[in-house]
Design a protein around this motif. Sequence first.
Motif, PDB file in Angstrom:
ATOM      1  N   GLY A  68       0.797  -1.213   0.000  1.00  0.00           N
ATOM      2  CA  GLY A  68       0.000   0.000   0.000  1.00  0.00           C
ATOM      3  C   GLY A  68       0.828   1.260   0.000  1.00  0.00           C
ATOM      4  O   GLY A  68       2.041   1.241  -0.243  1.00  0.00           O
ATOM      5  N   ASP A  69       0.186   2.346   0.314  1.00  0.00           N
ATOM      6  CA  ASP A  69       0.809   3.655   0.182  1.00  0.00           C
ATOM      7  C   ASP A  69       1.563   4.110   1.429  1.00  0.00           C
ATOM      8  O   ASP A  69       1.825   5.290   1.606  1.00  0.00           O
ATOM      9  CB  ASP A  69      -0.258   4.705  -0.146  1.00  0.00           C
ATOM     10  CG  ASP A  69      -0.610   4.686  -1.622  1.00  0.00           C
ATOM     11  OD1 ASP A  69       0.197   4.169  -2.408  1.00  0.00           O
ATOM     12  OD2 ASP A  69      -1.685   5.174  -1.977  1.00  0.00           O
ATOM     13  N   ASP A  70       1.938   3.176   2.298  1.00  0.00           N
ATOM     14  CA  ASP A  70       2.658   3.589   3.499  1.00  0.00           C
ATOM     15  C   ASP A  70       4.136   3.821   3.235  1.00  0.00           C
ATOM     16  O   ASP A  70       4.828   4.439   4.045  1.00  0.00           O
ATOM     17  CB  ASP A  70       2.489   2.549   4.620  1.00  0.00           C
ATOM     18  CG  ASP A  70       2.895   1.149   4.179  1.00  0.00           C
ATOM     19  OD1 ASP A  70       2.893   0.888   2.968  1.00  0.00           O
ATOM     20  OD2 ASP A  70       3.198   0.325   5.062  1.00  0.00           O
ATOM     21  N   VAL A  71       4.654   3.311   2.115  1.00  0.00           N
ATOM     22  CA  VAL A  71       6.070   3.519   1.778  1.00  0.00           C
ATOM     23  C   VAL A  71       6.179   3.880   0.305  1.00  0.00           C
ATOM     24  O   VAL A  71       5.323   3.550  -0.510  1.00  0.00           O
ATOM     25  CB  VAL A  71       6.925   2.271   2.063  1.00  0.00           C
ATOM     26  CG1 VAL A  71       7.020   2.012   3.556  1.00  0.00           C
ATOM     27  CG2 VAL A  71       6.371   1.050   1.364  1.00  0.00           C
ATOM     28  N   ARG A  72       7.255   4.534  -0.034  1.00  0.00           N
ATOM     29  CA  ARG A  72       7.473   4.980  -1.409  1.00  0.00           C
ATOM     30  C   ARG A  72       8.238   3.916  -2.196  1.00  0.00           C
ATOM     31  O   ARG A  72       9.169   3.290  -1.699  1.00  0.00           O
ATOM     32  CB  ARG A  72       8.272   6.288  -1.393  1.00  0.00           C
ATOM     33  CG  ARG A  72       8.294   7.015  -2.728  1.00  0.00           C
ATOM     34  CD  ARG A  72       9.288   8.172  -2.701  1.00  0.00           C
ATOM     35  NE  ARG A  72       8.952   9.189  -1.729  1.00  0.00           N
ATOM     36  CZ  ARG A  72       8.199  10.258  -1.995  1.00  0.00           C
ATOM     37  NH1 ARG A  72       7.683  10.422  -3.184  1.00  0.00           N
ATOM     38  NH2 ARG A  72       7.960  11.148  -1.058  1.00  0.00           N
ATOM     39  N   ILE A  73       7.846   3.724  -3.436  1.00  0.00           N
ATOM     40  CA  ILE A  73       8.575   2.865  -4.344  1.00  0.00           C
ATOM     41  C   ILE A  73       9.861   3.593  -4.756  1.00  0.00           C
ATOM     42  O   ILE A  73       9.974   4.811  -4.596  1.00  0.00           O
ATOM     43  CB  ILE A  73       7.692   2.522  -5.556  1.00  0.00           C
ATOM     44  CG1 ILE A  73       8.190   1.287  -6.284  1.00  0.00           C
ATOM     45  CG2 ILE A  73       7.564   3.715  -6.493  1.00  0.00           C
ATOM     46  CD1 ILE A  73       7.183   0.767  -7.288  1.00  0.00           C
ATOM     47  N   SER A  74      10.871   2.860  -5.290  1.00  0.00           N
ATOM     48  CA  SER A  74      12.134   3.485  -5.702  1.00  0.00           C
ATOM     49  C   SER A  74      12.421   3.182  -7.164  1.00  0.00           C
ATOM     50  O   SER A  74      12.088   2.100  -7.663  1.00  0.00           O
ATOM     51  CB  SER A  74      13.310   2.978  -4.856  1.00  0.00           C
ATOM     52  OG  SER A  74      13.211   3.395  -3.524  1.00  0.00           O
TER      53      SER A  74
END
Length: 363
Positions: A68-74
């Motif tokens: 989900g949106d709790d962490v940012r993709i890299s």
Amino acid sequence: MTTQTLQFTLETVDDSAEVLGQSFLAVDGTGEPAIAYVVGTAVGTTVRVARRQNGHWTHEDTGGIAAGDDVRISLSFDSANVPHIAYRDGQSGNAIFATRRDDGGWSREEIPTQAGIIVRAAADVSMQIEPNLNDPPFADTPTVGYRDAFNGDSAAVARKIGGTWQISGVDAPSDVRTGLSLAFDSSAGLRLAYFQGFDDGSPVIPQPLKLAQEQVSDAEDPHPPTFVNGVIDPDMRAAESVSMARGLFSKVLVAYADVRTRTVRAWSSSFGSPPSIDVVAQGNDANGPRRPSAAGDPHQTLFIAYLDNGQVVLARRGPAGWSGQPVATGDGWPSLEFGKNGTAHLAYGTGRLMYARGTVGTG
């Protein structure tokens, strides 16, 4: 007296599906932007990569399923202009590293944790390809920071050298997962900014902001790197997210948000000067996230993009402190990076993936 401002043009990147929020922008070797992001489909979520070439956007599904949106993709490029992504898998919870193949497909692999060859769950995944500074064997090395569930949610770094992942412990376990950001500076110095909270019985768990730096070793040393770390903001509670600027020369910039006060904060240091902590944006009345993204331009001017009551705002640090300008209506995860020519590239969401391109003007 005139001041320089950034004049933005806006583009829709992908209107074929709902963007779930998180996105990460990087500039490729030709100076064009690319964005890794997550969209919802009829069968679930998928990780896509969009690239802008000759004024047009192309989109590729990587086959990955992000959390989900709790962490940012890299997203990061190597010196051959090949894109790589890293994220937390939405099914297993493991850290995933993926590379675009020559045939246009994507290869994916799970990143080992401190459990060794056994892969355990990870969180707060942050990746960058080490800059190619003619420094073998580390040039173009995939380097991933994450929180390692195998060792009590400790901070760790995985570096892939010669086809093998080397794992380094960075810091002790933490009672909270609130963000981690990994960045190389222009000389390939590696740092991580993260929060490390311990439940001391307080109504709000203390979450001091910490900075870890790789210790310099012999270039031929085959062992995993070691890190030194320390607290840089001891007063944080209920932190939201953190972002560290990449590729700076003599400065370090960490942007982060305080859930209690709704403020956007910046910790910065410059060679020869003591570090400072600034309030970039005062608290707002909304309950939504601020999600700051830190970057520096080729002149080492510091910038932070963030959310403010349904607006994407870009703040710049000048001689008198931080000042902001609205860019567009939006939400999601703003992601900011500057090209070598000084162009600002900004990804954000409106339910669809959007892109803003900024050039310096006077105003």
